[in-house]
Design an enzyme around this catalytic site. Sequence first.
Site, PDB file in Angstrom:
ATOM      1  CE1 TYR A  47      -7.346  -3.475  18.958  1.00 51.36           C
ATOM      2  CE2 TYR A  47      -7.916  -4.099  16.723  1.00 51.36           C
ATOM      3  CZ  TYR A  47      -6.993  -4.011  17.749  1.00 51.36           C
ATOM      4  OH  TYR A  47      -5.728  -4.474  17.541  1.00 51.36           O
ATOM      5  CE1 TYR A 201     -12.744 -11.241  16.706  1.00 46.29           C
ATOM      6  CE2 TYR A 201     -10.370 -10.990  16.639  1.00 46.29           C
ATOM      7  CZ  TYR A 201     -11.601 -10.743  16.097  1.00 46.29           C
ATOM      8  OH  TYR A 201     -11.705 -10.019  14.947  1.00 46.29           O
ATOM      9  CG  HIS A 202      -6.671 -13.397  18.578  1.00 50.70           C
ATOM     10  ND1 HIS A 202      -6.855 -13.258  19.931  1.00 50.70           N
ATOM     11  CD2 HIS A 202      -6.564 -12.148  18.077  1.00 50.70           C
ATOM     12  CE1 HIS A 202      -6.841 -11.970  20.246  1.00 50.70           C
ATOM     13  NE2 HIS A 202      -6.671 -11.280  19.143  1.00 50.70           N
ATOM     14  CE  LYS A 557       1.021 -13.113   6.247  1.00 47.34           C
ATOM     15  NZ  LYS A 557      -0.308 -12.512   5.952  1.00 47.34           N
ATOM     16  CG  ASP A 561      -0.151  -9.503   7.626  1.00 46.47           C
ATOM     17  OD1 ASP A 561      -0.753  -9.794   8.678  1.00 46.47           O
ATOM     18  OD2 ASP A 561      -0.601  -9.713   6.491  1.00 46.47           O
ATOM     19  CG  HIS A 563      -3.723 -11.269  10.338  1.00 47.05           C
ATOM     20  ND1 HIS A 563      -3.175 -10.032  10.479  1.00 47.05           N
ATOM     21  CD2 HIS A 563      -4.671 -11.374  11.298  1.00 47.05           C
ATOM     22  CE1 HIS A 563      -3.762  -9.403  11.491  1.00 47.05           C
ATOM     23  NE2 HIS A 563      -4.666 -10.199  12.003  1.00 47.05           N
TER      24      HIS A 563
HETATM   25  C1  2CP Z   1     -20.872  -4.619  36.005  1.00 52.17           C
HETATM   26  N1  2CP Z   1     -20.530  -4.482  37.279  1.00 52.17           N
HETATM   27  C2  2CP Z   1     -21.556  -4.885  38.021  1.00 52.17           C
HETATM   28  C3  2CP Z   1     -22.586  -5.275  37.126  1.00 52.17           C
HETATM   29  N2  2CP Z   1     -22.125  -5.084  35.896  1.00 52.17           N
HETATM   30  N3  2CP Z   1     -21.713  -4.964  39.350  1.00 52.17           N
HETATM   31  C4  2CP Z   1     -22.893  -5.428  39.805  1.00 52.17           C
HETATM   32  N4  2CP Z   1     -23.924  -5.797  39.012  1.00 52.17           N
HETATM   33  C5  2CP Z   1     -23.821  -5.723  37.663  1.00 52.17           C
HETATM   34  N5  2CP Z   1     -24.834  -6.071  36.912  1.00 52.17           N
HETATM   35  C6  2CP Z   1     -19.261  -3.940  37.805  1.00 52.17           C
HETATM   36  C7  2CP Z   1     -18.073  -4.853  37.510  1.00 52.17           C
HETATM   37  O1  2CP Z   1     -17.891  -5.818  38.518  1.00 52.17           O
HETATM   38  C8  2CP Z   1     -16.928  -3.872  37.449  1.00 52.17           C
HETATM   39  O2  2CP Z   1     -16.476  -3.539  38.741  1.00 52.17           O
HETATM   40  C9  2CP Z   1     -17.557  -2.627  36.876  1.00 52.17           C
HETATM   41  O3  2CP Z   1     -18.975  -2.744  37.098  1.00 52.17           O
HETATM   42  C10 2CP Z   1     -17.309  -2.501  35.372  1.00 52.17           C
HETATM   43  O4  2CP Z   1     -17.940  -3.572  34.698  1.00 52.17           O
HETATM   44  P1  2CP Z   1     -17.207  -4.691  33.871  1.00 52.17           P
HETATM   45  O5  2CP Z   1     -18.212  -5.721  33.613  1.00 52.17           O
HETATM   46  O6  2CP Z   1     -15.933  -5.118  34.494  1.00 52.17           O
HETATM   47  O7  2CP Z   1     -16.960  -3.902  32.513  1.00 52.17           O
HETATM   48  P2  2CP Z   1     -15.645  -3.317  31.902  1.00 52.17           P
HETATM   49  O8  2CP Z   1     -14.968  -2.387  32.835  1.00 52.17           O
HETATM   50  O9  2CP Z   1     -16.022  -2.785  30.588  1.00 52.17           O
HETATM   51  O10 2CP Z   1     -14.698  -4.574  31.722  1.00 52.17           O
HETATM   52  C11 2CP Z   1     -15.076  -5.611  30.877  1.00 52.17           C
HETATM   53  C12 2CP Z   1     -14.014  -6.689  30.869  1.00 52.17           C
HETATM   54  C13 2CP Z   1     -12.665  -6.063  30.521  1.00 52.17           C
HETATM   55  C14 2CP Z   1     -14.403  -7.768  29.909  1.00 52.17           C
HETATM   56  C15 2CP Z   1     -13.898  -7.275  32.275  1.00 52.17           C
HETATM   57  O11 2CP Z   1     -11.598  -6.979  30.613  1.00 52.17           O
HETATM   58  C16 2CP Z   1     -12.643  -5.459  29.138  1.00 52.17           C
HETATM   59  O12 2CP Z   1     -13.074  -4.353  28.950  1.00 52.17           O
HETATM   60  N6  2CP Z   1     -12.115  -6.141  28.178  1.00 52.17           N
HETATM   61  C17 2CP Z   1     -11.997  -5.597  26.834  1.00 52.17           C
HETATM   62  C18 2CP Z   1     -10.937  -6.233  26.114  1.00 52.17           C
HETATM   63  C19 2CP Z   1     -10.758  -5.623  24.738  1.00 52.17           C
HETATM   64  O13 2CP Z   1     -11.262  -4.545  24.436  1.00 52.17           O
HETATM   65  N7  2CP Z   1      -9.999  -6.257  23.928  1.00 52.17           N
HETATM   66  C20 2CP Z   1      -9.640  -5.775  22.600  1.00 52.17           C
HETATM   67  C21 2CP Z   1     -10.305  -6.516  21.618  1.00 52.17           C
HETATM   68  P3  2CP Z   1     -15.080  -4.096  39.292  1.00 52.17           P
HETATM   69  O14 2CP Z   1     -14.064  -3.762  38.244  1.00 52.17           O
HETATM   70  O15 2CP Z   1     -14.853  -3.382  40.562  1.00 52.17           O
HETATM   71  O16 2CP Z   1     -15.246  -5.568  39.418  1.00 52.17           O
HETATM   72  S1  2CP Z   1      -9.899  -6.096  19.962  1.00 52.17           S
HETATM   73  C22 2CP Z   1      -8.547  -7.037  19.757  1.00 52.17           C
HETATM   74  C23 2CP Z   1      -8.025  -7.226  18.370  1.00 52.17           C
HETATM   75  C24 2CP Z   1      -9.023  -7.722  17.388  1.00 52.17           C
HETATM   76  C25 2CP Z   1      -6.901  -8.214  18.491  1.00 52.17           C
HETATM   77  O17 2CP Z   1      -6.721  -8.762  19.569  1.00 52.17           O
HETATM   78  O18 2CP Z   1      -6.191  -8.490  17.517  1.00 52.17           O
END
Ligand code: 2CP
Length: 681
Positions: A47, A201-202, A557, A561, A563
């Site tokens: 992030y 997470y939150h 607050k 913000d 939080h």
């Molecule tokens: C992966 N794939 C596979 C395999 N592994 N296929 C066959 N065998 C395996 N072993 C395929 C998947 O089906 C997918 O294809 C592609 O490879 C990519 O893999 P993925 O697993 O989908 O990975 P990704 O593209 O990185 O996606 C992961 C997530 C996605 C979880 C699905 O939603 C994501 O990246 N989320 C991140 C969220 C995030 O960063 N949030 C911020 C947090 P297909 O796509 O064709 O199925 S910070 C927030 C702050 C703290 C806040 O909220 O306040």
Amino acid sequence: MQNHKPYYTRDDISDLPHLSSLPGEAPFVRGPFESMYRQKPWTIRQYTGFASAEESNAAFKRCLAEGGQGLSVAFDLATHLGFDSDHPAAQADVGRTGVAIDSVEDMKRLFAGIDLSQVSVSMTMNGAVLPIMATFIVAAEESGVPRQQLRGTIQNDILKEFMVRNTYIFEPEPSIRISTDVVEYLSQELPNFNSMSISGYHFQEAGAEPALELALTLANARAYLDQIADRGIDLDAFCHRLSFFFGVGMNFFDEIAKLRAARLLWSEEVERRGATSDRAKRMKMHCQTSGWSLTAQEPQNNLIRTTIEAMAAVFGGTQSLHTNAYDEALSLPTDHSARLARNTQLILQHETGICDVADPWGGSYMMEALTQAMVNKVRGYVDDIDAQGGVIAAIESGWVRDRIHESAAQTQAATDSGRRPIIGVNRFVSDEELQSSTRQIDAESLIGEQRHRLQQLRERRDDEAVDHALAALSASARQQQGNLLALTVDAIRARATLGECTRALLLSWPRYRALSRFSPNAYAESRRHDASWRRAQRRVETFSLNNLRNPSILIVKLGLDGHDRGARVVAAALANAGFRVELSPLFSTPQQVLQQLHKTGFDAIGISLLSGAHLALVQELKTALDREGYADLPLFLGGVIPKEDQTRLEAIGIQHVFGPGTPMERIVESILARVALNATE
Ligand code: 2CP
């Protein structure tokens, strides 16, 4: 820590129905894919985002060059709440917690030189999801990448904003329409883009223990499924684009069990609603190590905590992971700490062999028993939520906030009493001051630049086209017709700004204002017999007897913000110690604070700030207080405040800064001492 048995045996798992399943098979306890990390390791997705689009773009490029595998955009609070960078309400917060995006031009600069057909991009955006998703689509389009090729995830999980995260803009009902419009549009137009990241997470960051975190996440997911089903969208056609997001804290075994249980419960839920494909039933998740577990004391210890939490996430079978930087309890991460955080994952992927085997804990007596125990506990919570009339009713009645608040206050009480050991905080405390550098944001220059850019945008665009597109957006909100994201894409393409798109909707839907509340009993229940807490309570009692009234404090607050875990726990503890406490609404302005002071006098003000905007906001409040005759009112500040800012804050008039990890008795006694001094003068 949870209660675990001294050891587990075959008897603990004798009748578990999920035991015979394999990785990649429903109910997916053992992982969503058969080959798991052997075929594709989890995505290292850190992030990132601060200040300007250029600086964030440089950080993204560094991140990818140094082994990052996907991008994850952090936006600033002004963007989250739908304000352009030149809006007066946003000035203190522009660029502090992430990148400021006002228009499609900012989004284009954010991704300049990054091929969006190759890199998947996650965007943490909820309140202002329409203009942000639209700027992303138009920016890609104008750089030659068709929307069908875009890969990534938009958080778009608005329900939890009303429960914990607080970056909502509109009331729950229109907000849910917005998020469902986004899901519908993306499932038709961006087939490779995950349209929601339903987030637990939150909840964990706000204080929920793992089972409560999972139960609330699933309850929200069920509510979204209801909304989407109402539009007649086929589950098998879109469910694989719903993704999940969990926090992973220091309850090592339970966190692994939680992720395994999550997949089982989701698979069952989707199947119960009629989905037949494995693709729809398989839960995919992103995880982030716990921010709450980071300590400001001996911050390098956080590297170790983060490594352990990252291992739990990986053993639990996550698809994507963010590892926190060790200095995040002090300020924004530096380049160095961000690199170490990323390297934590690279070392796990490349040096440990952890990717070789799917679900290495599968079959463990203990892990399988804990997974089932987690499933059972979560089902119990979900039944409780159903008994409240469902999750939306439970949000509206305050039930959810109260459960999380209680859990947070109990954890804080366990820490303060020493029953929950934290090295460097309540055990093995070191006097040694470790130096660590912090990142500074030049917000003033950024605001100047953003103003200039907005002015240029407004001069160059066709105002008539913008007005026309914004009018169509307003009409869609008013008439409950059309897809809001499709209309926002038109407005953004015509060069409407994020703030203008938000205002077009505010014409029909007012800004939502949440009530702030806390439970005075939440903190002290388990500290009733602790000598240090009772001593603090006795001191307050003595003050009350001597002055024939209780000491009083207003907890506020300020700025954008949202939080509020810390503010609510401190409010609960002070109230239990014997203070008369009021908690101001979120996003209070100095004028609103003055109104509360005029209405009911207070002996002190406690400000809570975690957004990095402390210098500007404290100065603004202090000026207003001095002007209105409250110059002697003692001010205290709690939050993530870099050491070098503390002296400046004291010069402005802050009596004391309480950093993360300060025990509640110390806060009570320190405030009381100052209030008592004023009372005798
Ligand atoms: C992966 N794939 C596979 C395999 N592994 N296929 C066959 N065998 C395996 N072993 C395929 C998947 O089906 C997918 O294809 C592609 O490879 C990519 O893999 P993925 O697993 O989908 O990975 P990704 O593209 O990185 O996606 C992961 C997530 C996605 C979880 C699905 O939603 C994501 O990246 N989320 C991140 C969220 C995030 O960063 N949030 C911020 C947090 P297909 O796509 O064709 O199925 S910070 C927030 C702050 C703290 C806040 O909220 O306040």
